[in-house]
Write a protein that holds these residues in place. Structure first.
Motif, mmCIF file in Angstrom:
data_model
loop_
_atom_site.group_PDB
_atom_site.id
_atom_site.type_symbol
_atom_site.label_atom_id
_atom_site.label_comp_id
_atom_site.label_asym_id
_atom_site.label_seq_id
_atom_site.Cartn_x
_atom_site.Cartn_y
_atom_site.Cartn_z
ATOM 1 N N VAL A 1 24.228 16.237 -9.660
ATOM 2 C CA VAL A 1 24.271 14.976 -10.392
ATOM 3 C C VAL A 1 23.140 14.940 -11.419
ATOM 4 O O VAL A 1 22.170 15.690 -11.331
ATOM 5 C CB VAL A 1 24.127 13.752 -9.462
ATOM 6 N N LEU A 2 23.282 14.050 -12.377
ATOM 7 C CA LEU A 2 22.200 13.652 -13.276
ATOM 8 C C LEU A 2 22.011 12.159 -13.087
ATOM 9 O O LEU A 2 22.997 11.414 -12.998
ATOM 10 C CB LEU A 2 22.545 13.985 -14.731
ATOM 11 N N THR A 3 20.776 11.725 -13.050
ATOM 12 C CA THR A 3 20.488 10.341 -12.687
ATOM 13 C C THR A 3 19.957 9.550 -13.879
ATOM 14 O O THR A 3 19.007 9.980 -14.539
ATOM 15 C CB THR A 3 19.467 10.293 -11.536
ATOM 16 N N TYR A 4 20.589 8.401 -14.149
ATOM 17 C CA TYR A 4 20.208 7.597 -15.311
ATOM 18 C C TYR A 4 19.699 6.210 -14.939
ATOM 19 O O TYR A 4 19.442 5.382 -15.816
ATOM 20 C CB TYR A 4 21.383 7.464 -16.278
ATOM 21 N N GLY A 5 19.523 5.943 -13.636
ATOM 22 C CA GLY A 5 19.011 4.635 -13.233
ATOM 23 C C GLY A 5 18.364 4.686 -11.864
ATOM 24 O O GLY A 5 18.722 5.507 -11.014
ATOM 25 N N LEU A 6 17.372 3.826 -11.650
ATOM 26 C CA LEU A 6 16.648 3.750 -10.381
ATOM 27 C C LEU A 6 16.381 2.294 -10.018
ATOM 28 O O LEU A 6 16.140 1.457 -10.898
ATOM 29 C CB LEU A 6 15.285 4.449 -10.493
ATOM 30 N N ARG A 7 16.393 2.012 -8.729
ATOM 31 C CA ARG A 7 15.901 0.715 -8.287
ATOM 32 C C ARG A 7 14.374 0.709 -8.347
ATOM 33 O O ARG A 7 13.728 1.757 -8.272
ATOM 34 C CB ARG A 7 16.360 0.403 -6.857
ATOM 35 N N GLY A 8 13.805 -0.482 -8.467
ATOM 36 C CA GLY A 8 12.365 -0.624 -8.378
ATOM 37 C C GLY A 8 11.957 -0.864 -6.936
ATOM 38 O O GLY A 8 12.794 -0.871 -6.024
ATOM 39 N N CYS A 9 10.663 -1.071 -6.705
ATOM 40 C CA CYS A 9 10.190 -1.308 -5.334
ATOM 41 C C CYS A 9 8.975 -2.217 -5.335
ATOM 42 O O CYS A 9 7.972 -1.921 -5.992
ATOM 43 C CB CYS A 9 9.850 0.017 -4.657
ATOM 44 N N ASN A 10 9.091 -3.334 -4.619
ATOM 45 C CA ASN A 10 7.952 -4.216 -4.353
ATOM 46 C C ASN A 10 7.571 -4.061 -2.890
ATOM 47 O O ASN A 10 8.404 -4.276 -2.005
ATOM 48 C CB ASN A 10 8.315 -5.678 -4.636
ATOM 49 N N TYR A 11 6.331 -3.672 -2.633
ATOM 50 C CA TYR A 11 5.874 -3.415 -1.253
ATOM 51 C C TYR A 11 4.903 -4.524 -0.826
ATOM 52 O O TYR A 11 3.927 -4.802 -1.529
ATOM 53 C CB TYR A 11 5.184 -2.053 -1.175
ATOM 54 N N TYR A 12 5.198 -5.112 0.332
ATOM 55 C CA TYR A 12 4.425 -6.267 0.808
ATOM 56 C C TYR A 12 3.833 -6.022 2.192
ATOM 57 O O TYR A 12 4.295 -5.139 2.934
ATOM 58 C CB TYR A 12 5.324 -7.507 0.889
ATOM 59 N N GLN A 13 2.839 -6.833 2.526
ATOM 60 C CA GLN A 13 2.396 -6.905 3.907
ATOM 61 C C GLN A 13 2.116 -8.365 4.269
ATOM 62 O O GLN A 13 1.566 -9.133 3.467
ATOM 63 C CB GLN A 13 1.173 -6.040 4.174
ATOM 64 N N THR A 14 2.558 -8.743 5.463
ATOM 65 C CA THR A 14 2.252 -10.056 6.020
ATOM 66 C C THR A 14 1.174 -9.865 7.076
ATOM 67 O O THR A 14 1.336 -9.056 8.003
ATOM 68 C CB THR A 14 3.497 -10.698 6.647
ATOM 69 N N ILE A 15 0.079 -10.594 6.917
ATOM 70 C CA ILE A 15 -1.074 -10.455 7.812
ATOM 71 C C ILE A 15 -1.199 -11.707 8.657
ATOM 72 O O ILE A 15 -1.261 -12.823 8.123
ATOM 73 C CB ILE A 15 -2.367 -10.256 6.999
ATOM 74 N N ILE A 16 -1.223 -11.529 9.970
ATOM 75 C CA ILE A 16 -1.425 -12.655 10.877
ATOM 76 C C ILE A 16 -2.616 -12.338 11.759
ATOM 77 O O ILE A 16 -2.682 -11.280 12.390
ATOM 78 C CB ILE A 16 -0.169 -12.933 11.725
ATOM 79 N N GLU A 17 -3.573 -13.261 11.783
ATOM 80 C CA GLU A 17 -4.784 -13.059 12.584
ATOM 81 C C GLU A 17 -5.091 -14.289 13.409
ATOM 82 O O GLU A 17 -4.822 -15.416 13.003
ATOM 83 C CB GLU A 17 -5.961 -12.692 11.691
ATOM 84 N N GLY A 18 -5.641 -14.028 14.600
ATOM 85 C CA GLY A 18 -5.966 -15.110 15.516
ATOM 86 C C GLY A 18 -7.313 -14.908 16.174
ATOM 87 O O GLY A 18 -8.354 -15.244 15.600
ATOM 88 N N PRO A 19 -7.358 -14.325 17.384
ATOM 89 C CA PRO A 19 -8.630 -14.117 18.078
ATOM 90 C C PRO A 19 -9.568 -13.245 17.246
ATOM 91 O O PRO A 19 -9.133 -12.490 16.369
ATOM 92 C CB PRO A 19 -8.213 -13.404 19.376
ATOM 93 N N SER A 20 -10.858 -13.290 17.559
ATOM 94 C CA SER A 20 -11.840 -12.503 16.810
ATOM 95 C C SER A 20 -11.834 -11.043 17.225
ATOM 96 O O SER A 20 -12.403 -10.196 16.531
ATOM 97 C CB SER A 20 -13.246 -13.084 17.018
ATOM 98 N N ALA A 21 -11.215 -10.737 18.367
ATOM 99 C CA ALA A 21 -11.115 -9.357 18.845
ATOM 100 C C ALA A 21 -9.876 -9.224 19.714
ATOM 101 O O ALA A 21 -9.297 -10.230 20.152
ATOM 102 C CB ALA A 21 -12.366 -8.974 19.645
ATOM 103 N N ASP A 22 -9.438 -7.971 19.944
ATOM 104 C CA ASP A 22 -8.313 -7.749 20.849
ATOM 105 C C ASP A 22 -8.638 -8.301 22.234
ATOM 106 O O ASP A 22 -9.787 -8.234 22.693
ATOM 107 C CB ASP A 22 -8.006 -6.253 20.956
#
Length: 481
Positions: A210-231
């Protein structure tokens, strides 16, 4: 076939042991850009490639320092790997082609499920495959441009174009700061470039090029959840404190359903509608659900019709959840409550999605879902990196030359495809250099580029180099750019 290409093709065949040796040495360097502890190895691989360029007669070789890696990182003052710029030829009467590739690779460990050590190239001529991390993505194709130069030299044939390389070491981690370099060098090192060629993608299936003439883009995320000060110990605190991991699972589970439908309000409305003209392009493409099943090693396709599979792979967005940082993931049992967890996910973008608006919708959705949990923990969602989608003209001089080259090597006209993967720098090259970009795949759709047992068929390695050589020859003879 012209005499010059006949002799070059013969040299590609006879130099195969030399090319295997070069690839073996490169694969054994674990240049994993996302692993900060392996950053010295990424530099080692850059040095190796620079040495190969020098040995093959490239000149004006520059290892461009991109500075310190920006946050989020764990290692202070972490240097970014260099971008390798070089030239082969500087004849003003010839066209100039810039070839892009990346020498960094995805993480890989034997315990992930590999049959062999991932950073030791296995060449199985009986089965006709090579196996090792980076063999198809993108170490094999990158080195092939150097191999093609060697084949032309060994054949005594004049190299048809001026070649410029742009090889980076952070593609698997967002191509950090490469955009700025390309824009900076548009009227510098890259001045006079007529075309850009990238071999960092794959055939759609396993049988037809094949020959390729188009690509999807990519948005990369992270969701951060924090609670106690230590494990915390779950036997002491389980049921007493709000656990970040439990909150995170609920937030991540709200993003997409098991049929692949994105559940974030407003995303569907951003996608360009499907026209009848575009729909008709999918009719003659050679692909089947059986090929998809073969590539995944399973029968987990969400669709049965070829057109539905390809449209959801190319022209519709997708959301994938990739992993969790901060939680226990080793073998065995560990009864810990993690104090802070990071959920990683990405959205593959398509025309006409706007990255800034998408990020706003993602953050709004995650914030609303977390608020509905009534948790005392803290939550935030952030964009790690983004790259735009890209679409080109499949009928220009570059694609015409590549089509002719593919037909010469494989005996069939290639399918013209778009791809679901992302090479964000493609659009930057196109816009900053004001030139066309061609994606010229080497590997097959079942190569497992980001998976275990990554492979490249030897026939594709050899055929890919011959296609590269013929493409350069035919493009040099084209009356236009």
């Amino acid at each position: 076939m012209s005499h010059s290409l006949t002799s070059v093709f013969q040299k590609i065949d006879t130099l195969k042991p030399q090319f295997f040796s070069r690839l073996t040495k490169a694969i054994q360097i674990p240049a994993v850009s996302s692993d900060e502890s392996l950053r010295p190895k990424v530099f080692d691989k850059a040095k190796f490639i620079s040495e190969q360029l020098s040995q093959s007669g490239f000149h004006d070789i520059k290892m461009v320092d991109l500075g310190i890696q920006p946050p989020p990182i764990s290692t202070p003052n972490l240097s970014l790997p260099p971008v390798i710029l070089s030239r082969f030829g500087d004849d003003p009467s010839k066209k100039t082609v810039l070839v892009y590739g990346h020498y960094d690779v995805q993480p890989a460990q034997l315990e992930d499920g590999w049959d062999t050590e991932p950073f030791k190239l296995v060449i199985d001529e009986a089965k006709g495959i090579m196996k090792g991390r980076g063999v198809t993505d993108d170490t094999g194709p990158l080195l092939s441009w150097i191999n093609v130069v060697d084949a032309f030299k060994a054949s005594g044939q004049e190299f048809p174009v001026n070649l410029v390389t742009c090889f980076e070491g952070m593609e698997e981690s967002g191509s950090l700061k490469l955009d700025e370099l390309i824009k900076k060098e548009a009227n510098g090192y890259f001045k006079g470039v007529d075309a850009v060629c990238i071999s960092d993608n794959y055939w759609l299936g396993t049988k037809k090029p094949v020959l390729t003439y188009g690509l999807r883009g990519c948005n990369y995320y992270q969701t951060i959840i924090e609670g106690p000060s230590a494990d915390l110990h779950s036997g002491i605190f389980g049921g007493v404190v709000a656990e970040p991991m439990i909150d995170l699972m609920q937030v991540l589970g709200s993003l997409v359903d098991s049929r692949g439908k994105i559940l974030i309000d407003g995303i569907d409305e951003m996608v360009a509608p499907l026209t009848e003209k575009e729909k008709a392009l999918y009719k003659d493409i050679e692909f089947s659900v059986e090929e998809l099943n073969a590539a995944t090693g399973s029968k987990t396709s969400l669709y049965d019709k070829k057109e539905d599979i390809l449209m959801h792979r190319w022209r519709y967005p997708s959301l994938s959840i990739h992993g969790v940082e901060g939680a226990f993931s080793a073998q065995g049992a560990k009864t810990v409550i993690p104090a802070k967890v990071f959920g990683k996910f990405s959205i593959r973008t398509v025309p006409d999605m706007d990255s800034e608006k998408l990020t706003s919708l993602v953050q709004k959705h995650c914030d609303a879902k977390f608020k509905s949990l009534n948790s005392p923990n803290k939550c935030r969602t952030e964009l790690i990196h983004d790259g735009a989608y890209w679409v080109s003209d499949p009928f220009n001089a570059q694609f015409t030359a590549a089509k002719k080259a593919t037909k010469l090597v494989y005996g069939v006209d290639p399918d013209f495809t778009r791809e679901g993967g992302s090479i964000p720098i493609t659009l930057t090259f196109q816009d900053a250099l004001n030139t066309s970009v061609l994606l010229l795949p080497m590997g097959r759709g079942d190569d497992g580029a980001h998976s275990i047992n990554e492979k490249l068929d030897i026939s594709n390695f050899v055929g890919g180099m011959k296609t590269m050589a013929a493409y350069l020859q035919y493009y040099s003879e084209s009356p236009e750019n």
